[in-house]
Design a protein around this motif. Sequence first.
Motif, PDB file in Angstrom:
ATOM      1  N   SER A 105      33.455  47.658  39.254  1.00  0.00           N
ATOM      2  CA  SER A 105      33.622  46.157  39.104  1.00  0.00           C
ATOM      3  C   SER A 105      34.514  45.554  38.130  1.00  0.00           C
ATOM      4  O   SER A 105      34.799  46.414  37.176  1.00  0.00           O
ATOM      5  N   TYR A 106      34.643  44.497  38.205  1.00  0.00           N
ATOM      6  CA  TYR A 106      35.769  43.737  37.213  1.00  0.00           C
ATOM      7  C   TYR A 106      35.121  43.896  35.897  1.00  0.00           C
ATOM      8  O   TYR A 106      35.620  44.219  34.840  1.00  0.00           O
ATOM      9  N   GLN A 154      36.380  45.802  32.579  1.00  0.00           N
ATOM     10  CA  GLN A 154      36.496  45.254  31.061  1.00  0.00           C
ATOM     11  C   GLN A 154      35.773  46.183  30.130  1.00  0.00           C
ATOM     12  O   GLN A 154      36.217  46.239  28.931  1.00  0.00           O
ATOM     13  N   GLU A 209      40.145  42.682  41.488  1.00  0.00           N
ATOM     14  CA  GLU A 209      38.783  43.417  41.980  1.00  0.00           C
ATOM     15  C   GLU A 209      39.210  44.334  43.215  1.00  0.00           C
ATOM     16  O   GLU A 209      38.274  45.425  42.941  1.00  0.00           O
ATOM     17  N   LYS A 210      39.877  44.021  44.121  1.00  0.00           N
ATOM     18  CA  LYS A 210      39.838  45.060  45.235  1.00  0.00           C
ATOM     19  C   LYS A 210      40.549  46.359  44.571  1.00  0.00           C
ATOM     20  O   LYS A 210      40.346  47.362  44.785  1.00  0.00           O
ATOM     21  N   HIS A 222      46.252  48.806  38.400  1.00  0.00           N
ATOM     22  CA  HIS A 222      45.869  47.891  37.701  1.00  0.00           C
ATOM     23  C   HIS A 222      47.129  46.987  37.197  1.00  0.00           C
ATOM     24  O   HIS A 222      47.389  45.884  37.373  1.00  0.00           O
ATOM     25  N   ARG A 263      42.343  37.109  40.908  1.00  0.00           N
ATOM     26  CA  ARG A 263      40.961  37.979  40.661  1.00  0.00           C
ATOM     27  C   ARG A 263      40.510  38.645  41.927  1.00  0.00           C
ATOM     28  O   ARG A 263      40.070  39.920  41.721  1.00  0.00           O
ATOM     29  N   PRO A 264      40.633  38.232  43.081  1.00  0.00           N
ATOM     30  CA  PRO A 264      40.326  38.980  44.014  1.00  0.00           C
ATOM     31  C   PRO A 264      41.098  40.273  44.507  1.00  0.00           C
ATOM     32  O   PRO A 264      40.672  41.337  44.667  1.00  0.00           O
ATOM     33  N   GLN A 273      25.285  46.287  33.659  1.00  0.00           N
ATOM     34  CA  GLN A 273      26.584  46.938  34.141  1.00  0.00           C
ATOM     35  C   GLN A 273      26.699  48.157  33.256  1.00  0.00           C
ATOM     36  O   GLN A 273      27.294  49.351  33.729  1.00  0.00           O
ATOM     37  N   LEU A 301      40.485  47.644  41.386  1.00  0.00           N
ATOM     38  CA  LEU A 301      39.555  48.334  40.718  1.00  0.00           C
ATOM     39  C   LEU A 301      38.533  49.127  41.595  1.00  0.00           C
ATOM     40  O   LEU A 301      38.326  50.226  41.242  1.00  0.00           O
ATOM     41  N   ARG A 302      38.016  48.276  42.708  1.00  0.00           N
ATOM     42  CA  ARG A 302      37.099  48.935  43.487  1.00  0.00           C
ATOM     43  C   ARG A 302      37.780  50.230  44.241  1.00  0.00           C
ATOM     44  O   ARG A 302      37.203  51.320  44.214  1.00  0.00           O
TER      45      ARG A 302
END
Length: 164
Positions: A41-42, A46, A31-32, A119, A27-28, A78, A34-35
């Motif tokens: 954000s995750y 989604q 998330e990185k 991704h 996950r981290p 969001q 995507l940022r």
Amino acid sequence: MTKELKSLSQAQLAAYFAFTEVGALLRPAVEKQLRDAGALSYVQFQLLARLGDTPEGHERMTDLADGIVYSRSGVTYQAQLLEQRGLITRYPSPDDERSTVVTITDAGRGILRAVFPGHIATVHGLLFSPLTEEDAEALARILGRVGEHLRAAPPRSAGRRRAK
């Protein structure tokens, strides 16, 4: 009669620890990516990905929340952030004035196009590169079965709204 379990088997315990470790490690990194690639954000990713995957590019807000297993208030927040960036639009449902419909915009589709290559590379490199295609199929089948079981008695954020 249900058998009362007092402990997990060694295989069950190993599977549980492996599952939680993979999630915590994956996950981290996702998330990185995507940022860095889309300032998302995750949860925002989604939302956009689900909308981008629908034929018409829109879905009811409650269905989005149910699908991504996130609180309705969290999805609303969001979605507000995504709308401020011009990535989605929100409007009252023509079928039910209590519902809000969310639609992905061309800018939202553009962000998805920008984010998806990295991704996919991240998910493939970290999750699927050590697996065979047969392993991936087995993993999808097993986790799909667990997901169905969990959705049979879901937390409120994952439950479908009942029609009145």
